[in-house]
Design a protein around this motif. Structure first.
Motif: not given
Length: 304
Positions: A15-19, A63-69, A74-84, A269-275
């Protein structure tokens, strides 16, 4: 007999990958670009951004992105390219925020991701871009890994050897099926990384660097999430991060292993919401106006 589920074939992951589409955003001409999942209302200008550990890809926070959105965040997950180097990473992440037109963000990082978000808060101290920090199973000093002398040659080591180094920290001897599933999922993610991806991440993870706490005193809201069962970092590492953030809110999980955002997602997810709740109704809110969280929602955490 325990019943094990391949998390990458679960309905939740499908569901996540399709949405939520995967975007590739190039901010440096010499890199392949950041991989970004952006879920929830784009009208929110101070989102929560999640940064994965060295072994992870951007989808480890599905799991965080589906539940919180679904709750209006608004929740973003970011994966960096190669940095040394850590500095290169900080420069690249700042460019990513500029590209996304985000002046300030809340940051959630696990392991290496947690270390990097602290360094980014330090890097931008003169023009703050960090509204708050949530740190999970992370560290403040890379010397705990005892690889400083050999880290300089990670770039030339074969991928198989680098993967073995990382997997040596995966504790899979658990009876808990959710922890076993989380390890299996992370092994799949690890297998998907190129030699350059892994070598660069391990280099940032292990070349000597430390957080300078005096530069982070401007961040008033910090939550530290730890598990109390077996995981890759030792108790002295945990105690050190507590000293750096004496006013931090501590969120302790009885169990969860190395990847509690997968194995104990409801609690995380609950701790994120509390924060994030304390920012509701302010310019730093991570939730769209009109959504109001249940005041009783954080009264009882699920059992660990």
């Amino acid at each position: 007999m325990a019943f094990f589920v391949d998390m990458s074939k679960s309905q939740e992951y499908i569901s996540f990958r399709s949405s939520v589409p995967l975007k590739k955003i190039v901010v440096d001409s010499n890199t392949r670009g950041w991989k970004v999942y952006d879920s929830g209302p784009k009208t929110v200008k101070t989102p929560l951004i999640c940064l994965p550990p060295a072994s992870g890809t951007a989808d480890v926070y599905f799991k965080q992105m589906l539940a919180l959105s679904a709750k209006g965040y608004r929740i973003i997950s970011a994966e960096n390219p190669v940095y040394w180097t850590v500095r290169e990473w900080c420069e690249g992440f700042k460019k990513l925020l500029d590209h996304l037109e985000l002046e300030k963000v809340h940051l959630f990082g696990a392991s290496l991701g947690g270390f990097l978000v602290q360094k980014f808060a330090e890097y931008t101290v003169n023009c703050p871009r960090v509204a708050s920090l949530i740190l999970c199973n992370t560290f403040v000093d890379t010397s705990v890994f005892n690889y400083d002398d050999s880290a300089a040659v990670f770039w030339m080591l074969p991928s198989l050897l680098l993967k073995k180094m990382v997997m040596g920290n995966f504790t899979a001897e658990h009876a808990d099926p959710r922890i076993i599933e989380s390890v299996d999922f992370m092994v799949e993610r690890l297998d998907s990384l190129t030699q350059q991806d892994l070598a660069s991440r391990l280099t940032m993870n292990c070349v000597y660097s430390c957080v300078e706490p005096q530069k982070l005193s401007y961040i008033e809201s910090v939550t530290i999430i730890d598990v109390f069962d077996e995981y890759a970092l030792s108790s002295p590492v945990r105690e050190e991060i507590y000293k750096f953030y004496p006013n931090a809110k501590l969120a302790h999980l009885k169990s969860g292993g190395n990847f509690p955002y997968l194995s104990r997602s409801d609690e995380i997810n609950l701790h994120l919401q509390i924060h994030l709740r304390k920012f509701e109704g302010t310019p730093l809110s991570a939730i769209e106006n009109g959504y109001k969280q249940n005041e009783n929602e954080d009264e009882k955490l699920p059992e660990g």
